[in-house]
Motif scaffolding. Structure first.
Motif, short mmCIF file in Angstrom:
data_model
loop_
_atom_site.label_atom_id
_atom_site.label_comp_id
_atom_site.label_asym_id
_atom_site.label_seq_id
_atom_site.Cartn_x
_atom_site.Cartn_y
_atom_site.Cartn_z
N PHE A 142 0.82 -1.21 0.00
CA PHE A 142 0.00 0.00 0.00
C PHE A 142 0.86 1.26 0.00
CE2 PHE A 142 -3.26 2.97 1.40
CZ PHE A 142 -4.41 2.45 0.81
N TYR A 143 2.00 1.20 0.67
CA TYR A 143 2.95 2.32 0.73
C TYR A 143 4.29 1.86 0.17
CZ TYR A 143 -0.41 4.49 3.94
OH TYR A 143 -1.55 5.03 4.50
N GLY A 144 5.03 2.82 -0.37
CA GLY A 144 6.35 2.50 -0.89
C GLY A 144 7.34 2.23 0.23
N ALA A 145 8.51 1.71 -0.13
CA ALA A 145 9.54 1.39 0.85
C ALA A 145 9.94 2.63 1.64
CB ALA A 145 10.77 0.80 0.15
N GLY A 146 9.92 2.52 2.95
CA GLY A 146 10.33 3.63 3.82
C GLY A 146 9.27 4.69 4.01
N GLU A 147 8.08 4.49 3.45
CA GLU A 147 7.03 5.51 3.55
C GLU A 147 6.01 5.15 4.62
OE1 GLU A 147 5.25 6.04 -0.28
OE2 GLU A 147 6.92 7.24 -1.03
N TYR A 148 5.40 6.17 5.18
CA TYR A 148 4.34 6.01 6.16
C TYR A 148 3.44 7.24 6.10
CZ TYR A 148 7.52 9.05 8.77
OH TYR A 148 8.34 10.08 9.14
N ASP A 149 2.27 7.13 6.69
CA ASP A 149 1.38 8.27 6.83
C ASP A 149 0.98 8.40 8.28
OD1 ASP A 149 -0.05 10.50 6.11
OD2 ASP A 149 -1.72 9.42 5.21
N LEU A 150 0.62 9.61 8.69
CA LEU A 150 0.28 9.90 10.07
C LEU A 150 -1.06 10.61 10.17
CD1 LEU A 150 3.66 11.49 11.33
CD2 LEU A 150 2.93 9.11 11.56
N ALA A 151 -1.79 10.28 11.21
CA ALA A 151 -2.98 11.06 11.58
C ALA A 151 -2.99 11.16 13.10
CB ALA A 151 -4.26 10.38 11.09
N GLY A 152 -3.49 12.27 13.61
CA GLY A 152 -3.54 12.49 15.05
C GLY A 152 -4.93 12.88 15.50
N PHE A 153 -5.23 12.57 16.75
CA PHE A 153 -6.54 12.84 17.33
C PHE A 153 -6.33 13.36 18.74
CE2 PHE A 153 -6.36 9.18 14.59
CZ PHE A 153 -7.34 9.43 13.65
N CYS A 154 -6.94 14.50 19.04
CA CYS A 154 -6.74 15.13 20.34
C CYS A 154 -8.09 15.43 20.99
CB CYS A 154 -5.95 16.43 20.18
SG CYS A 154 -5.50 17.21 21.74
N VAL A 155 -8.15 15.27 22.31
CA VAL A 155 -9.34 15.63 23.08
C VAL A 155 -8.92 16.57 24.20
CG1 VAL A 155 -11.17 14.77 24.62
CG2 VAL A 155 -10.57 13.50 22.54
N GLY A 156 -9.70 17.64 24.36
CA GLY A 156 -9.45 18.60 25.43
C GLY A 156 -10.74 18.88 26.17
N VAL A 157 -10.66 19.77 27.16
CA VAL A 157 -11.84 20.11 27.95
C VAL A 157 -11.83 21.61 28.23
CG1 VAL A 157 -10.68 19.66 30.18
CG2 VAL A 157 -13.17 19.51 30.02
N VAL A 158 -13.03 22.18 28.26
CA VAL A 158 -13.19 23.59 28.60
C VAL A 158 -14.48 23.76 29.39
CG1 VAL A 158 -14.40 24.15 26.43
CG2 VAL A 158 -13.16 25.95 27.66
N GLU A 159 -14.48 24.67 30.32
CA GLU A 159 -15.71 25.00 31.04
C GLU A 159 -16.71 25.58 30.05
OE1 GLU A 159 -17.81 24.44 33.93
OE2 GLU A 159 -15.83 24.76 34.85
N LYS A 160 -17.94 25.10 30.10
CA LYS A 160 -18.95 25.52 29.13
C LYS A 160 -19.07 27.03 29.06
CE LYS A 160 -23.74 24.66 27.71
NZ LYS A 160 -25.00 23.94 28.05
N ALA A 161 -19.05 27.69 30.20
CA ALA A 161 -19.22 29.14 30.24
C ALA A 161 -18.02 29.88 29.66
CB ALA A 161 -19.45 29.60 31.68
N ASP A 162 -16.88 29.20 29.57
CA ASP A 162 -15.66 29.85 29.08
C ASP A 162 -15.33 29.50 27.63
OD1 ASP A 162 -15.31 30.88 31.64
OD2 ASP A 162 -14.10 29.17 32.30
N ARG A 163 -16.14 28.67 27.01
CA ARG A 163 -15.85 28.23 25.65
C ARG A 163 -15.90 29.41 24.68
NH1 ARG A 163 -18.89 26.05 21.19
NH2 ARG A 163 -20.79 26.54 22.34
N LEU A 164 -14.89 29.52 23.85
CA LEU A 164 -14.84 30.58 22.83
C LEU A 164 -15.48 30.07 21.55
CD1 LEU A 164 -11.21 31.92 23.39
CD2 LEU A 164 -13.35 32.82 24.32
N ASP A 165 -16.53 30.74 21.10
CA ASP A 165 -17.26 30.29 19.91
C ASP A 165 -17.55 31.41 18.92
OD1 ASP A 165 -19.13 31.74 21.30
OD2 ASP A 165 -20.59 30.11 21.50
N GLY A 166 -16.88 32.56 19.10
CA GLY A 166 -17.11 33.71 18.22
C GLY A 166 -18.06 34.73 18.78
#
Length: 341
Positions: A142-166
């Motif tokens: 599926f990938y050539g010799a020496g090749e790889y692909d990356l994906a990342g996933f992050c979860v954080g937390v914020v107080e509802k009253a402090d969330r910045l939404d515009g």
């Protein structure tokens, strides 16, 4: 026949897990439950939140990986992977809690991918989040010799009253730019085309880069803004909105943190565009408009504050080692970015 003859080395997979164990453990937070090697990662929500809101994000590194593959240098792209995710969720005011990675390759090379994970762990330590788990997929053919692909996933937390939404952004608020430390992780298809068509080698040191090689310049990892922003919020700085300047540059990303009926006017003479972007402009004969639509042009992160908070904000970020500068103002409009005359 067996699985190894089909191209999948289970023993190499076990070896890889052992190589990364110490890096993963170096990122642990008190809320992590369990150890590396389970089917799932468990994380207890931090105490002290009244109405915690979970914030999630996912991203990759893009074709910057092709450069890492070609020169066999893999540490910095791991930092890039974390930065692209944590900087995104940070725009809501969230504290990054944990991170997961997905690595796909044709043939698992433990030393190579352990170097990638070392970078991921470094990015997690800079962000204060735990590397909670991940997946390494070995897919022969599926990938050539020496090749790889990356994906990342992050979860954080914020107080509802402090969330910045515009909704906090007001006409008259000021945009403050936090500097990038280079190209970060966007626009590399154009970067690679310029290098290839103009006959450069990654180890060349063009005069416009002040003696630095193209390789060191383009592989510089994406700046992580978590500490600077989290300390600003903890200090009570009135931040109304934030934007991570990624693909699409300032014109696409800075307006994303505004209210409906607002635009932002930016003075592009307020800061000096870093040498790498000036060099790319000249080497590739790229128009200024195309450069601003493709790259961060020296502004990696935008912070919107009331006009009364500008001096305090700049002083805070400067103390954090970031040469912050006011670059624009929120105005009535249609959600676009306007350049100051």
């Amino acid at each position: 026949m067996d699985y190894q003859e089909a191209g999948v080395d289970v023993a190499a997979g076990r070896s890889f897990v052992e190589k990364i164990r110490q890096d993963v453990q170096s990122t642990q937070r008190p809320e992590v439950l369990g150890q590396l090697g389970g089917f799932a990662g468990c994380f207890q929500l931090p105490s002290g939140y009244r109405e915690p809101v979970l914030v999630s994000g996912t991203d990759g590194v893009g074709t910057k990986l092709k450069i890492a593959h070609s020169v066999n240098q893999h540490h910095t792209v791991g930092i890039d992977l974390v930065a692209m995710c944590v900087n995104d969720i940070l725009t809501t005011g969230a504290e990054p809690l944990f991170f997961l990675d997905y690595i796909a390759t044709g043939k698992l090379e433990p030393e190579q991918l352990a170097e990638v994970v070392t970078g991921i762990a470094e990015g997690c330590r800079q962000s204060g989040c735990a590397l909670l788990g991940g997946e390494t997929a070995e897919m022969p053919g599926f990938y050539g010799a020496g090749e790889y692909d990356l994906a990342g996933f992050c979860v954080g937390v914020v107080e509802k009253a402090d969330r910045l939404d515009g909704s906090q952004v007001q006409v008259g608020d000021v945009a403050i730019a936090l500097p990038s430390n280079g190209i970060h992780s966007n626009g590399f298809s154009l970067v690679r085309k310029i290098i290839a068509t103009q006959g450069y080698d990654w180890y060349d040191c063009p005069a416009g880069l002040g003696g630095a090689s193209l390789l060191d310049t383009v592989l510089a990892p994406t700046q992580i803004y978590v500490t600077a922003i989290r300390t600003a919020l903890a200090a009570g700085l009135a931040i109304h909105g934030m934007a991570h300047i990624t693909g699409g540059g300032l014109p696409e990303n800075l307006p994303r943190c505004l209210n409906p009926g607002q635009s932002i006017r930016v003075d592009r003479t307020a800061w000096t565009v870093p040498p790498v972007f000036q060099w790319l402009t000249q080497a590739g004969d790229v128009s200024e408009a195309a450069m601003f639509d493709t790259f961060n042009m020296g502004v990696g992160y935008g912070v919107i504050v009331p006009a009364s908070e500008v001096d305090g904000a700049i002083a805070h970020f400067t103390a954090q080692g970031m040469a912050a500068i006011a670059i624009g103002e929120v105005i009535p409009g249609d959600g676009s970015l306007a350049w100051a005359a």
